[in-house]
Design a protein around this motif. Sequence first.
Motif, PDB file in Angstrom:
ATOM      1  N   GLY A  37      20.812   8.476  24.839  1.00  0.00           N
ATOM      2  CA  GLY A  37      19.673   7.570  24.835  1.00  0.00           C
ATOM      3  C   GLY A  37      20.163   6.160  24.634  1.00  0.00           C
ATOM      4  N   VAL A  38      19.568   5.229  25.365  1.00  0.00           N
ATOM      5  CA  VAL A  38      19.901   3.814  25.230  1.00  0.00           C
ATOM      6  C   VAL A  38      18.638   3.088  24.792  1.00  0.00           C
ATOM      7  CG1 VAL A  38      20.670   1.728  26.425  1.00  0.00           C
ATOM      8  CG2 VAL A  38      21.734   3.935  26.958  1.00  0.00           C
ATOM      9  N   HIS A  39      18.718   2.401  23.659  1.00  0.00           N
ATOM     10  CA  HIS A  39      17.587   1.610  23.171  1.00  0.00           C
ATOM     11  C   HIS A  39      17.654   0.236  23.807  1.00  0.00           C
ATOM     12  CE1 HIS A  39      14.569  -0.160  20.626  1.00  0.00           C
ATOM     13  NE2 HIS A  39      15.442  -1.025  20.114  1.00  0.00           N
ATOM     14  N   ALA A  40      16.608  -0.102  24.573  1.00  0.00           N
ATOM     15  CA  ALA A  40      16.479  -1.420  25.186  1.00  0.00           C
ATOM     16  C   ALA A  40      15.360  -2.142  24.448  1.00  0.00           C
ATOM     17  CB  ALA A  40      16.181  -1.292  26.674  1.00  0.00           C
ATOM     18  N   PRO A  41      15.675  -3.037  23.520  1.00  0.00           N
ATOM     19  CA  PRO A  41      14.653  -3.674  22.681  1.00  0.00           C
ATOM     20  C   PRO A  41      13.561  -4.339  23.517  1.00  0.00           C
ATOM     21  CG  PRO A  41      16.851  -4.337  21.991  1.00  0.00           C
ATOM     22  CD  PRO A  41      17.012  -3.564  23.259  1.00  0.00           C
ATOM     23  N   GLY A  42      12.323  -4.118  23.085  1.00  0.00           N
ATOM     24  CA  GLY A  42      11.187  -4.691  23.782  1.00  0.00           C
ATOM     25  C   GLY A  42      10.802  -3.942  25.034  1.00  0.00           C
ATOM     26  N   ILE A  43      11.589  -2.943  25.432  1.00  0.00           N
ATOM     27  CA  ILE A  43      11.330  -2.188  26.659  1.00  0.00           C
ATOM     28  C   ILE A  43      11.077  -0.720  26.349  1.00  0.00           C
ATOM     29  CG2 ILE A  43      12.311  -1.421  28.853  1.00  0.00           C
ATOM     30  CD1 ILE A  43      13.894  -4.093  28.859  1.00  0.00           C
ATOM     31  N   GLY A  44      12.027  -0.074  25.685  1.00  0.00           N
ATOM     32  CA  GLY A  44      11.880   1.341  25.374  1.00  0.00           C
ATOM     33  C   GLY A  44      13.212   2.056  25.368  1.00  0.00           C
ATOM     34  N   ALA A  45      13.165   3.352  25.664  1.00  0.00           N
ATOM     35  CA  ALA A  45      14.358   4.204  25.624  1.00  0.00           C
ATOM     36  C   ALA A  45      14.660   4.734  27.017  1.00  0.00           C
ATOM     37  CB  ALA A  45      14.140   5.362  24.660  1.00  0.00           C
ATOM     38  N   ASN A  70      16.175  -4.090  16.913  1.00  0.00           N
ATOM     39  CA  ASN A  70      16.173  -5.355  17.662  1.00  0.00           C
ATOM     40  C   ASN A  70      17.401  -5.535  18.546  1.00  0.00           C
ATOM     41  OD1 ASN A  70      13.778  -6.122  16.334  1.00  0.00           O
ATOM     42  ND2 ASN A  70      14.951  -6.869  14.589  1.00  0.00           N
ATOM     43  N   GLN A  71      18.255  -4.514  18.631  1.00  0.00           N
ATOM     44  CA  GLN A  71      19.518  -4.632  19.357  1.00  0.00           C
ATOM     45  C   GLN A  71      19.679  -3.478  20.347  1.00  0.00           C
ATOM     46  OE1 GLN A  71      22.595  -5.699  16.069  1.00  0.00           O
ATOM     47  NE2 GLN A  71      20.819  -4.731  15.140  1.00  0.00           N
ATOM     48  N   ARG A  72      20.397  -3.741  21.394  1.00  0.00           N
ATOM     49  CA  ARG A  72      20.681  -2.703  22.386  1.00  0.00           C
ATOM     50  C   ARG A  72      21.832  -1.835  21.867  1.00  0.00           C
ATOM     51  NH1 ARG A  72      19.523  -2.451  27.939  1.00  0.00           N
ATOM     52  NH2 ARG A  72      20.827  -0.956  29.016  1.00  0.00           N
ATOM     53  N   PHE A  73      21.714  -0.533  22.014  1.00  0.00           N
ATOM     54  CA  PHE A  73      22.771   0.387  21.616  1.00  0.00           C
ATOM     55  C   PHE A  73      22.534   1.722  22.313  1.00  0.00           C
ATOM     56  CE2 PHE A  73      19.375   0.857  18.538  1.00  0.00           C
ATOM     57  CZ  PHE A  73      19.193   2.231  18.495  1.00  0.00           C
ATOM     58  N   GLY A  74      23.502   2.609  22.204  1.00  0.00           N
ATOM     59  CA  GLY A  74      23.372   3.949  22.766  1.00  0.00           C
ATOM     60  C   GLY A  74      23.690   4.997  21.715  1.00  0.00           C
ATOM     61  N   LEU A  75      23.040   6.142  21.829  1.00  0.00           N
ATOM     62  CA  LEU A  75      23.310   7.275  20.952  1.00  0.00           C
ATOM     63  C   LEU A  75      23.474   8.501  21.834  1.00  0.00           C
ATOM     64  CD1 LEU A  75      23.328   8.053  17.809  1.00  0.00           C
ATOM     65  CD2 LEU A  75      21.219   9.213  18.415  1.00  0.00           C
ATOM     66  N   GLU A  76      24.668   9.084  21.791  1.00  0.00           N
ATOM     67  CA  GLU A  76      24.965  10.244  22.632  1.00  0.00           C
ATOM     68  C   GLU A  76      24.994  11.510  21.796  1.00  0.00           C
ATOM     69  OE1 GLU A  76      27.899  10.346  26.055  1.00  0.00           O
ATOM     70  OE2 GLU A  76      29.062  11.196  24.388  1.00  0.00           O
ATOM     71  N   LEU A  77      24.306  12.541  22.282  1.00  0.00           N
ATOM     72  CA  LEU A  77      24.346  13.859  21.658  1.00  0.00           C
ATOM     73  C   LEU A  77      25.084  14.789  22.606  1.00  0.00           C
ATOM     74  CD1 LEU A  77      20.683  14.155  20.302  1.00  0.00           C
ATOM     75  CD2 LEU A  77      22.687  13.123  19.220  1.00  0.00           C
TER      76      LEU A  77
END
Length: 194
Positions: free
Chosen positions: A135-143, A76-83
């Motif tokens: 990757g950035v998770h945009a809640p309600g929108i996608g990745a 439910n929150q915006r965040f980023g995960l970098e590999l």
Amino acid sequence: MRAPFHPLPAAAVLLLLSEVLGHSGMAYAAAPEPTLSAALQGQKPVGTARLRYWGFDVYDASLYAAPGFEIQRFENQRFGLELSYLRKLKGADIAERSIDEMKGLATIDPAQAQRWLAAMSALFPDVQSGDRITGVHAPGIGARFYLNGTLLGEVADDAFSRLFFGIWLSPKTSQPRMRQALIQSMVGSAPRAP
């Protein structure tokens, strides 16, 4: 004799697209930010971890989140995960492994899994050591995905995004030690239930 071609009016095309996207679980949203720094505005690194597989270093993962990020509600929150990759890998292999991990978290309809696999295969490039996919998770929108800070594209499907990031953040992840390392700084500061 062939019937004459009559193009659809613009309104009909938009209605058709919204029906197709609506039935596939895809969402329509504003265009993604063109750079990673814009997409991660207000986010800070909160944890890092290294994936080793069969004795080989594969990538270093870094989680970016805003103050107050709650791991129990990550979807439910915006965040980023970098590999940050430590070896050469093919984009198709990254996509295949991702869909396999997602299937380990939830039952996915085979047709949906094929659509998601195709979307990831189209987005994820072959990587070299030193390349970073974020990757950035945009809640309600996608990745939304970025290669070395530049936009690759997005998968505008919230269900995809929740499962994709669940690879690292779900309690059902196949890599619980990696999850723990990524969220360790938040676990100690999480508010306790009364």
